[in-house]
Design a protein around this motif. Structure first.
Motif, PDB file in Angstrom:
ATOM      1  N   ARG A  44     -29.405  53.768  10.759  1.00 38.24           N
ATOM      2  CA  ARG A  44     -30.042  54.528  11.817  1.00 38.24           C
ATOM      3  C   ARG A  44     -29.852  53.774  13.126  1.00 38.24           C
ATOM      4  NH1 ARG A  44     -35.697  57.376  10.519  1.00 38.24           N
ATOM      5  NH2 ARG A  44     -34.335  57.998   8.795  1.00 38.24           N
ATOM      6  N   ASP A  45     -29.202  54.409  14.095  1.00 37.76           N
ATOM      7  CA  ASP A  45     -28.851  53.759  15.349  1.00 37.76           C
ATOM      8  C   ASP A  45     -29.704  54.236  16.514  1.00 37.76           C
ATOM      9  OD1 ASP A  45     -25.302  53.857  14.566  1.00 37.76           O
ATOM     10  OD2 ASP A  45     -26.786  52.286  14.193  1.00 37.76           O
ATOM     11  N   PHE A  46     -29.955  53.324  17.411  1.00 35.08           N
ATOM     12  CA  PHE A  46     -30.687  53.620  18.634  1.00 35.08           C
ATOM     13  C   PHE A  46     -29.830  54.500  19.541  1.00 35.08           C
ATOM     14  CE2 PHE A  46     -33.463  52.958  22.166  1.00 35.08           C
ATOM     15  CZ  PHE A  46     -32.661  52.704  23.275  1.00 35.08           C
ATOM     16  N   VAL A  47     -30.455  55.519  20.128  1.00 26.00           N
ATOM     17  CA  VAL A  47     -29.783  56.391  21.092  1.00 26.00           C
ATOM     18  C   VAL A  47     -30.342  56.152  22.486  1.00 26.00           C
ATOM     19  CG1 VAL A  47     -29.405  58.789  21.791  1.00 26.00           C
ATOM     20  CG2 VAL A  47     -29.298  58.162  19.359  1.00 26.00           C
ATOM     21  N   GLY A  48     -31.658  56.195  22.616  1.00 22.38           N
ATOM     22  CA  GLY A  48     -32.284  55.986  23.905  1.00 22.38           C
ATOM     23  C   GLY A  48     -33.787  56.052  23.791  1.00 22.38           C
ATOM     24  N   LEU A  49     -34.469  55.670  24.871  1.00 27.26           N
ATOM     25  CA  LEU A  49     -35.929  55.703  24.881  1.00 27.26           C
ATOM     26  C   LEU A  49     -36.453  56.008  26.271  1.00 27.26           C
ATOM     27  CD1 LEU A  49     -37.226  52.944  26.327  1.00 27.26           C
ATOM     28  CD2 LEU A  49     -36.351  51.874  24.259  1.00 27.26           C
ATOM     29  N   ILE A  50     -37.722  56.384  26.297  1.00 24.46           N
ATOM     30  CA  ILE A  50     -38.418  56.601  27.560  1.00 24.46           C
ATOM     31  C   ILE A  50     -39.849  56.130  27.385  1.00 24.46           C
ATOM     32  CG2 ILE A  50     -39.071  58.991  26.965  1.00 24.46           C
ATOM     33  CD1 ILE A  50     -38.599  59.658  29.975  1.00 24.46           C
ATOM     34  N   THR A  51     -40.375  55.474  28.416  1.00 32.52           N
ATOM     35  CA  THR A  51     -41.778  55.075  28.378  1.00 32.52           C
ATOM     36  C   THR A  51     -42.611  56.244  28.876  1.00 32.52           C
ATOM     37  OG1 THR A  51     -41.683  54.146  30.605  1.00 32.52           O
ATOM     38  CG2 THR A  51     -41.216  52.666  28.782  1.00 32.52           C
ATOM     39  N   TRP A  52     -43.651  56.555  28.119  1.00 32.73           N
ATOM     40  CA  TRP A  52     -44.406  57.759  28.448  1.00 32.73           C
ATOM     41  C   TRP A  52     -45.110  57.626  29.793  1.00 32.73           C
ATOM     42  CZ3 TRP A  52     -44.206  61.761  24.832  1.00 32.73           C
ATOM     43  CH2 TRP A  52     -44.822  62.935  25.243  1.00 32.73           C
ATOM     44  N   GLY A  53     -45.633  56.465  30.088  1.00 35.06           N
ATOM     45  CA  GLY A  53     -46.366  56.309  31.326  1.00 35.06           C
ATOM     46  C   GLY A  53     -45.464  56.276  32.551  1.00 35.06           C
ATOM     47  N   GLY A  54     -44.505  55.362  32.577  1.00 35.15           N
ATOM     48  CA  GLY A  54     -43.690  55.170  33.770  1.00 35.15           C
ATOM     49  C   GLY A  54     -42.391  55.934  33.804  1.00 35.15           C
ATOM     50  N   GLY A  55     -41.957  56.440  32.655  1.00 32.72           N
ATOM     51  CA  GLY A  55     -40.707  57.183  32.627  1.00 32.72           C
ATOM     52  C   GLY A  55     -39.463  56.317  32.663  1.00 32.72           C
ATOM     53  N   THR A  56     -39.617  55.023  32.388  1.00 36.70           N
ATOM     54  CA  THR A  56     -38.445  54.141  32.323  1.00 36.70           C
ATOM     55  C   THR A  56     -37.581  54.514  31.133  1.00 36.70           C
ATOM     56  OG1 THR A  56     -39.706  52.339  33.304  1.00 36.70           O
ATOM     57  CG2 THR A  56     -37.690  51.750  32.137  1.00 36.70           C
ATOM     58  N   THR A  57     -36.265  54.522  31.349  1.00 37.90           N
ATOM     59  CA  THR A  57     -35.350  54.891  30.271  1.00 37.90           C
ATOM     60  C   THR A  57     -34.387  53.759  29.939  1.00 37.90           C
ATOM     61  OG1 THR A  57     -33.855  55.921  31.867  1.00 37.90           O
ATOM     62  CG2 THR A  57     -35.435  57.366  30.753  1.00 37.90           C
ATOM     63  N   ASP A  58     -33.848  53.834  28.747  1.00 41.10           N
ATOM     64  CA  ASP A  58     -32.844  52.885  28.273  1.00 41.10           C
ATOM     65  C   ASP A  58     -31.946  53.659  27.315  1.00 41.10           C
ATOM     66  OD1 ASP A  58     -32.754  50.064  26.008  1.00 41.10           O
ATOM     67  OD2 ASP A  58     -31.456  50.504  27.713  1.00 41.10           O
ATOM     68  N   TYR A  59     -30.638  53.400  27.371  1.00 36.93           N
ATOM     69  CA  TYR A  59     -29.693  54.150  26.557  1.00 36.93           C
ATOM     70  C   TYR A  59     -28.703  53.218  25.865  1.00 36.93           C
ATOM     71  CZ  TYR A  59     -31.280  58.152  29.333  1.00 36.93           C
ATOM     72  OH  TYR A  59     -32.041  59.115  29.938  1.00 36.93           O
ATOM     73  N   ALA A  60     -28.277  53.634  24.704  1.00 35.92           N
ATOM     74  CA  ALA A  60     -27.181  52.942  24.042  1.00 35.92           C
ATOM     75  C   ALA A  60     -25.907  53.163  24.853  1.00 35.92           C
ATOM     76  CB  ALA A  60     -27.007  53.480  22.626  1.00 35.92           C
ATOM     77  N   ASP A  61     -25.029  52.186  24.829  1.00 36.17           N
ATOM     78  CA  ASP A  61     -23.779  52.293  25.587  1.00 36.17           C
ATOM     79  C   ASP A  61     -22.960  53.505  25.173  1.00 36.17           C
ATOM     80  OD1 ASP A  61     -23.133  48.697  25.812  1.00 36.17           O
ATOM     81  OD2 ASP A  61     -24.407  50.020  26.998  1.00 36.17           O
ATOM     82  N   SER A  62     -23.045  53.857  23.906  1.00 34.07           N
ATOM     83  CA  SER A  62     -22.228  54.958  23.383  1.00 34.07           C
ATOM     84  C   SER A  62     -22.601  56.319  23.957  1.00 34.07           C
ATOM     85  CB  SER A  62     -22.334  55.001  21.856  1.00 34.07           C
ATOM     86  OG  SER A  62     -23.682  55.170  21.455  1.00 34.07           O
ATOM     87  N   VAL A  63     -23.811  56.435  24.516  1.00 35.13           N
ATOM     88  CA  VAL A  63     -24.260  57.728  25.040  1.00 35.13           C
ATOM     89  C   VAL A  63     -24.550  57.685  26.530  1.00 35.13           C
ATOM     90  CG1 VAL A  63     -25.254  58.264  22.784  1.00 35.13           C
ATOM     91  CG2 VAL A  63     -26.737  57.403  24.613  1.00 35.13           C
ATOM     92  N   LYS A  64     -24.492  56.518  27.118  1.00 37.26           N
ATOM     93  CA  LYS A  64     -24.840  56.372  28.535  1.00 37.26           C
ATOM     94  C   LYS A  64     -23.912  57.238  29.381  1.00 37.26           C
ATOM     95  CE  LYS A  64     -26.268  52.322  29.358  1.00 37.26           C
ATOM     96  NZ  LYS A  64     -26.343  50.857  29.592  1.00 37.26           N
ATOM     97  N   GLY A  65     -24.509  57.990  30.290  1.00 37.48           N
ATOM     98  CA  GLY A  65     -23.734  58.878  31.148  1.00 37.48           C
ATOM     99  C   GLY A  65     -23.536  60.268  30.564  1.00 37.48           C
ATOM    100  N   ARG A  66     -23.817  60.421  29.262  1.00 37.31           N
ATOM    101  CA  ARG A  66     -23.684  61.733  28.616  1.00 37.31           C
ATOM    102  C   ARG A  66     -25.038  62.298  28.176  1.00 37.31           C
ATOM    103  NH1 ARG A  66     -21.103  62.233  23.881  1.00 37.31           N
ATOM    104  NH2 ARG A  66     -21.611  60.099  23.179  1.00 37.31           N
ATOM    105  N   PHE A  67     -25.929  61.420  27.765  1.00 35.87           N
ATOM    106  CA  PHE A  67     -27.244  61.847  27.272  1.00 35.87           C
ATOM    107  C   PHE A  67     -28.321  61.472  28.287  1.00 35.87           C
ATOM    108  CE2 PHE A  67     -26.339  61.599  22.381  1.00 35.87           C
ATOM    109  CZ  PHE A  67     -25.222  62.392  22.564  1.00 35.87           C
ATOM    110  N   THR A  68     -29.337  62.302  28.372  1.00 43.88           N
ATOM    111  CA  THR A  68     -30.458  62.045  29.263  1.00 43.88           C
ATOM    112  C   THR A  68     -31.765  62.348  28.541  1.00 43.88           C
ATOM    113  OG1 THR A  68     -29.142  62.668  31.197  1.00 43.88           O
ATOM    114  CG2 THR A  68     -31.530  62.582  31.470  1.00 43.88           C
ATOM    115  N   ILE A  69     -32.695  61.409  28.624  1.00 44.90           N
ATOM    116  CA  ILE A  69     -34.021  61.601  28.036  1.00 44.90           C
ATOM    117  C   ILE A  69     -35.014  61.899  29.156  1.00 44.90           C
ATOM    118  CG2 ILE A  69     -35.885  60.545  26.711  1.00 44.90           C
ATOM    119  CD1 ILE A  69     -33.812  58.835  25.308  1.00 44.90           C
ATOM    120  N   SER A  70     -35.853  62.891  28.919  1.00 42.24           N
ATOM    121  CA  SER A  70     -36.893  63.241  29.888  1.00 42.24           C
ATOM    122  C   SER A  70     -38.161  63.614  29.124  1.00 42.24           C
ATOM    123  CB  SER A  70     -36.438  64.401  30.769  1.00 42.24           C
ATOM    124  OG  SER A  70     -36.186  65.556  29.978  1.00 42.24           O
TER     125      SER A  70
END
Length: 122
Positions: A44-70
């Motif tokens: 099971r691989d990490f894709v991305g995350l978002i902090t519920w309070g501040g909305g900070t995001t982080d993405y795996a390199d494999s999806v960066k620029g293609r996937f967006t978390i909101s």
């Protein structure tokens, strides 16, 4: 805590899908919401995350620029917008949650959804 994913399906390479993760059961203000994926025979691989309070995001390199978390606070829902999909994006996608701390390790997440299948055809 209950997490329910939806929005998976079959799409051609280059297409788009939006996954949703509806969260319930408590207040999620201090939570981190993440997306992981698991292809057959793989970890099971990490894709991305978002902090519920501040909305900070982080993405795996494999999806960066293609996937967006909101997120939509009013609906208690997190989204994964996936564009320019590739056959290698084919996997079961899982929503996960943990209290504080944006980390990429699946074993550190406490709550999981049931997963939704995404299949990208070439």
């Amino acid at each position: 805590v209950q997490l329910i994913e939806s929005g998976g399906g079959l799409v051609q390479a280059g297409g788009s899908l939006r996954l949703s993760c509806a969260a319930s059961g408590r207040t999620f203000t201090n939570f981190v919401m993440a997306w992981f994926r698991q292809a057959p025979g793989k970890e099971r691989d990490f894709v991305g995350l978002i902090t519920w309070g501040g909305g900070t995001t982080d993405y795996a390199d494999s999806v960066k620029g293609r996937f967006t978390i909101s997120k939509d606070n009013a609906k208690n829902t997190v989204y994964l917008q996936m564009n320019s999909l590739k056959p290698e994006d084919t996997a079961i996608y899982y929503c996960a949650a943990r209290l504080r701390g944006g980390v990429r390790k699946a074993e550190l997440y406490d709550y999981w959804g049931q997963g939704t299948q995404v299949t990208v055809s070439s």
